[in-house]
Design a protein around this motif. Sequence first.
Motif, mmCIF file in Angstrom:
data_model
loop_
_atom_site.group_PDB
_atom_site.id
_atom_site.type_symbol
_atom_site.label_atom_id
_atom_site.label_comp_id
_atom_site.label_asym_id
_atom_site.label_seq_id
_atom_site.Cartn_x
_atom_site.Cartn_y
_atom_site.Cartn_z
ATOM 1 N N THR B 47 94.618 16.608 -15.229
ATOM 2 C CA THR B 47 93.960 17.846 -14.783
ATOM 3 C C THR B 47 94.056 18.000 -13.265
ATOM 4 O O THR B 47 94.284 19.102 -12.758
ATOM 5 C CB THR B 47 92.481 17.857 -15.239
ATOM 6 O OG1 THR B 47 92.462 17.753 -16.661
ATOM 7 C CG2 THR B 47 91.785 19.126 -14.809
ATOM 8 N N LEU B 50 97.429 19.343 -12.578
ATOM 9 C CA LEU B 50 97.484 20.769 -12.944
ATOM 10 C C LEU B 50 96.784 21.637 -11.885
ATOM 11 O O LEU B 50 97.268 22.710 -11.530
ATOM 12 C CB LEU B 50 96.790 21.013 -14.287
ATOM 13 C CG LEU B 50 97.578 20.822 -15.578
ATOM 14 C CD1 LEU B 50 96.761 21.327 -16.748
ATOM 15 C CD2 LEU B 50 98.900 21.565 -15.536
ATOM 16 N N ASN B 51 95.638 21.140 -11.418
ATOM 17 C CA ASN B 51 94.883 21.894 -10.402
ATOM 18 C C ASN B 51 95.732 22.145 -9.161
ATOM 19 O O ASN B 51 95.701 23.223 -8.569
ATOM 20 C CB ASN B 51 93.618 21.136 -9.985
ATOM 21 C CG ASN B 51 92.555 21.145 -11.064
ATOM 22 O OD1 ASN B 51 92.619 21.968 -11.974
ATOM 23 N ND2 ASN B 51 91.600 20.232 -10.983
ATOM 24 N N PHE B 89 96.577 31.319 -16.121
ATOM 25 C CA PHE B 89 95.832 30.131 -16.555
ATOM 26 C C PHE B 89 95.335 30.305 -17.989
ATOM 27 O O PHE B 89 94.847 31.376 -18.363
ATOM 28 C CB PHE B 89 94.612 29.899 -15.645
ATOM 29 C CG PHE B 89 94.985 29.528 -14.242
ATOM 30 C CD1 PHE B 89 95.204 28.204 -13.891
ATOM 31 C CD2 PHE B 89 95.140 30.504 -13.264
ATOM 32 C CE1 PHE B 89 95.563 27.873 -12.588
ATOM 33 C CE2 PHE B 89 95.497 30.171 -11.973
ATOM 34 C CZ PHE B 89 95.722 28.851 -11.633
ATOM 35 N N PHE B 91 92.789 28.134 -20.584
ATOM 36 C CA PHE B 91 91.841 27.018 -20.521
ATOM 37 C C PHE B 91 91.501 26.500 -21.915
ATOM 38 O O PHE B 91 91.598 27.232 -22.908
ATOM 39 C CB PHE B 91 90.550 27.476 -19.824
ATOM 40 C CG PHE B 91 90.790 28.052 -18.462
ATOM 41 C CD1 PHE B 91 90.974 27.219 -17.372
ATOM 42 C CD2 PHE B 91 90.857 29.428 -18.267
ATOM 43 C CE1 PHE B 91 91.195 27.757 -16.107
ATOM 44 C CE2 PHE B 91 91.084 29.962 -17.014
ATOM 45 C CZ PHE B 91 91.258 29.128 -15.930
ATOM 46 N N GLN B 92 91.058 25.270 -21.908
ATOM 47 C CA GLN B 92 90.680 24.629 -23.169
ATOM 48 C C GLN B 92 89.599 25.429 -23.895
ATOM 49 O O GLN B 92 89.678 25.633 -25.098
ATOM 50 C CB GLN B 92 90.162 23.224 -22.861
ATOM 51 C CG GLN B 92 89.652 22.474 -24.068
ATOM 52 C CD GLN B 92 89.089 21.114 -23.649
ATOM 53 O OE1 GLN B 92 89.510 20.523 -22.655
ATOM 54 N NE2 GLN B 92 88.148 20.618 -24.423
ATOM 55 N N ALA B 93 88.575 25.885 -23.134
ATOM 56 C CA ALA B 93 87.444 26.582 -23.763
ATOM 57 C C ALA B 93 87.636 28.104 -23.697
ATOM 58 O O ALA B 93 86.674 28.845 -23.767
ATOM 59 C CB ALA B 93 86.143 26.188 -23.082
ATOM 60 N N ASN B 95 87.445 30.478 -21.963
ATOM 61 C CA ASN B 95 86.854 31.026 -20.728
ATOM 62 C C ASN B 95 87.057 32.528 -20.587
ATOM 63 O O ASN B 95 87.377 33.033 -19.504
ATOM 64 C CB ASN B 95 87.418 30.315 -19.497
ATOM 65 C CG ASN B 95 86.904 28.896 -19.388
ATOM 66 O OD1 ASN B 95 86.070 28.481 -20.183
ATOM 67 N ND2 ASN B 95 87.387 28.157 -18.422
ATOM 68 N N ILE B 97 85.477 36.344 -20.440
ATOM 69 C CA ILE B 97 84.202 36.866 -19.924
ATOM 70 C C ILE B 97 83.450 37.471 -21.118
ATOM 71 O O ILE B 97 83.931 38.442 -21.732
ATOM 72 C CB ILE B 97 84.436 37.945 -18.842
ATOM 73 C CG1 ILE B 97 85.381 37.421 -17.754
ATOM 74 C CG2 ILE B 97 83.117 38.420 -18.252
ATOM 75 C CD1 ILE B 97 84.903 36.240 -16.977
ATOM 76 N N ARG B 154 95.874 37.396 -21.357
ATOM 77 C CA ARG B 154 95.330 37.516 -20.004
ATOM 78 C C ARG B 154 96.195 36.759 -19.001
ATOM 79 O O ARG B 154 96.432 37.223 -17.888
ATOM 80 C CB ARG B 154 93.893 36.966 -19.988
ATOM 81 C CG ARG B 154 93.196 37.076 -18.656
ATOM 82 C CD ARG B 154 91.763 36.604 -18.722
ATOM 83 N NE ARG B 154 91.673 35.151 -18.928
ATOM 84 C CZ ARG B 154 90.522 34.487 -19.000
ATOM 85 N NH1 ARG B 154 89.372 35.143 -18.922
ATOM 86 N NH2 ARG B 154 90.505 33.179 -19.170
ATOM 87 N N ILE B 164 99.731 27.824 -16.389
ATOM 88 C CA ILE B 164 99.101 26.510 -16.466
ATOM 89 C C ILE B 164 98.173 26.525 -17.675
ATOM 90 O O ILE B 164 97.288 27.385 -17.761
ATOM 91 C CB ILE B 164 98.248 26.243 -15.199
ATOM 92 C CG1 ILE B 164 99.085 26.408 -13.926
ATOM 93 C CG2 ILE B 164 97.555 24.900 -15.275
ATOM 94 C CD1 ILE B 164 100.037 25.315 -13.655
ATOM 95 N N ASP B 166 95.540 24.189 -19.757
ATOM 96 C CA ASP B 166 94.800 22.933 -19.764
ATOM 97 C C ASP B 166 94.281 22.664 -21.186
ATOM 98 O O ASP B 166 93.324 23.303 -21.616
ATOM 99 C CB ASP B 166 93.642 23.031 -18.765
ATOM 100 C CG ASP B 166 92.864 21.736 -18.675
ATOM 101 O OD1 ASP B 166 93.479 20.667 -18.833
ATOM 102 O OD2 ASP B 166 91.637 21.808 -18.455
#
Lengths: 414, 236
Positions: B47, B50-51, B89, B91-93, B95, B97, B154, B164, B166
Motif C-alpha cells: 500500500t 501504491l500511495n 483510484f 479502493f477496497q471498500a 469509497n 460518496i 469513477r 491504482i 488497492d
Amino acid sequence: MRSSSLVRLAARNATRKPTRTLLTAGMVVAGTSLLVVALAWVEGIFSQMLEQGTDASGHVRVVAPEFAAREALMPLYENIPDTGPLVEQARGAPGVLGIYPRITAGVTLTVGDEIGDVFGLAVGAPREWFTERMDADASLAEGRWFEEGADELVLGATLARRAGARLGDEVVVLGTTQDGSLSPVKGTLVGITRGGNALLDRQVFLPLPKMRWLADIPEGATEVLIYGGHHDDAPGIAAGISALPAAAGLTVQPWTVREPWAGMVKTIGAVQGFLVFIVVFLAGLGVWNTMMMSVLERTREVGVLRAMGLTRAGAVALFVGEAAAIAVLGGIVGVALGSLPAWWLSHHGLTLSEQLTSNFSEQLPISATLYARLTPGTMVGSFFLGLAMAVVGSALPALRAASIQPVAAMRHER
Amino acid sequence: MPICELRGVSRTYGSGPAKVHAVREIDLVIEAGEFTVFVGPSGSGKTTLLNMVGCLDQPSEGEVLIEGRPTAGLSDRALAHLRAERIGFIFQAFNLIPVLTAVENVELAVQLGGGGDGRARARQALAEVGLTGLEGRRPNQLSGGQQQRVAIARALVRKPALVIADEPTANLDSANGAQVLELMRELNEKHGTTFIFSTHDAMVMEHARRTVFLHDGRIARDEVRAAPAPRAGEGR
C-alpha cells in the motif's frame, strides 16, 4: 471543482445525519432569533432615549461659550442677554422648524407655609416648546398645561409627590437671579406630568417670562434650542446657524457633539457589537462541535475526494458550504421566530416599575415603557450574522478537513 | 516513455527507535498499458508503494516520475491536479460518496478535474461497466459488485493514464471479484489504461501480466508473463 457540484455535495451532506443537522440548525435558529430580539430591543431603547433626549435638549443648541464650559454648574450669569435677534435670524435658516429660548436652574419648592426642602430643576420656556417638543399634553397626569404669561406652573409627578403639592396649591419656587441673589416666584399648580422618565418627573415647568423674572434675565436665556425635521439633520442645521451674524461669539452645538448623546451613540455600537460577538461566538461554538464530529467521521471520505483531486481550499469550501447551507435555513427560521417577540415588543413595549425608573440617572431620560424597534436592517443583518455563525463555527473543522492527507483514502477499516 | 518510474524510493515513518522502513530503495518502471500486481504479506509495503505511485504520498528518499515528470516539489494543488487528470483510484471498500447517486459519484470525478459535460460522460462510463439503468441509485441501493463497478467507472471516466487499485476484490465474493477483474482487464485492453493493483488474491495474480513480489519493503521478485493470462473462468 465547480461550485455547483460543491453546493450540491454540501447540501446532500447536510441530509446525511438529520439529527445532527437539526442540532446545527438549532444553534443558528437560536442565535439568529436571539439576535433579532436583542438588537431590536437595544436599538429601540437607544432610539427612544435619543429621540426623547434630543427633543428635550434640542437638535441644535446655542449657548454662550462660558456656559458650555461650565454647564454642570448651570451658571445663569453665562447667558445670552438678548435672544431676540438670534431667534429672528434662525427662523430663516435652512431646515429650521422651531426655535425656543430656555432657562434652567436648580430651585427649591415650598407648598403652603412650610419652608421647602424639596429640590428640583426649574425649566422655563415658551409654552409651545412644552407642547410641541415635549409632548406635554400626552404626559399630563392631572390638570392642564399653564397659560403663557399667567402665574401658573406645572410639576413633574415625582417632585409633586415629594413636595406634597396638589392641583390648585400655591407653590413658591425659590431660586437665584443671575447675580446670585435669592429670587422667589409664586404660581398656582395647574398640572402634574408623568413623562415616563426620571428626568422629566423631577422638574418644575414655568412660563418663560416667569423664569426670566426669577433669573433676572429680562430678554435673554441660557440656551436657545433649535429643531429640524429629524435629529439626524442637526449637523447641517448647526452649520447654517453658525453662519448667522447673531450667532457670532456664541457656541453652536448639534446634539452629536454633546454629552451624554455623543457617548450614547458610541455605547449603542459597543453594546450591539458585544451582543453580536457573544451570540455569534456561542452559536458558532455549537456549530463547531457538530461540524467537527462530521469531519472526524468522514476522514476517509475526505481522503478519497482529496485523492480524486479535491484541493485543500475545496475541502474547506465543502464543509463551510455544508454549514452555510444549514445556516441559510436556520437563519430564515431564526429571523421569523425572533421577529415575533420583537414585533410584539415594538408595539406593546415592556413597562418597568416606577421604583426602578426612579433609580435611573437623571442624565438619561429612560422611559418607563421600553419599546423594541424592528427594522428590515435588523432582520437582514441577523440573517447574515446567522451565516457568520456557521462560517465561524465551521472554519476550524473545515481547516481540519483540509489537513486530511489523500493517503487517508487508502487506510483500511479493520 | 514509462507511465511511472520509481528511482531509489524509500519511505520511512517515525524517528529514532520507533522508525519504520515501509519501503526501501525501490527501483521500478511501469510501462504504459501494463496490468501489474503488487503482491506480498501484510506489512510488506504494497500500500505504501501504491500511495507513492498514485502521488498520495511522497517518498522519504528517491524520486517518483509520472509520465517522465518528477513529482517531488509539486505543490498540493499541482499534485491534486495531476491526480485528477492522470490517475484514477479504486479502493477496497469502494469509497463511494453515500449521499450521491451512482451517476453523481462518477460525475464528481469529472468535475474535480474541472471537466465539462460531466453528466453525459458519467452515464457513458456507467454504461461501459454495465450499469445502465442503475444511474439514479445511491450506493446503499447497489450490491458490492455494482458499487465496485461504479468505482471503476469513477476511476476511468476522465480516461486517466494510470489506475491504482488497492485490493479491489477484497470485499467481493469470488463471482463478483472475477467479473470486476474481467471488466478491468477488458478496459485495459480496450483503452490501453495502465492498471496497478495491490492484492492477496490469487485470482488477481492470475490476471496480471506482471507480478511484483514485495517482502519487508523490498522487491523480492519481479515476474512478467510472456503471454496474457487466461480470462477469468477460462483456466479455473
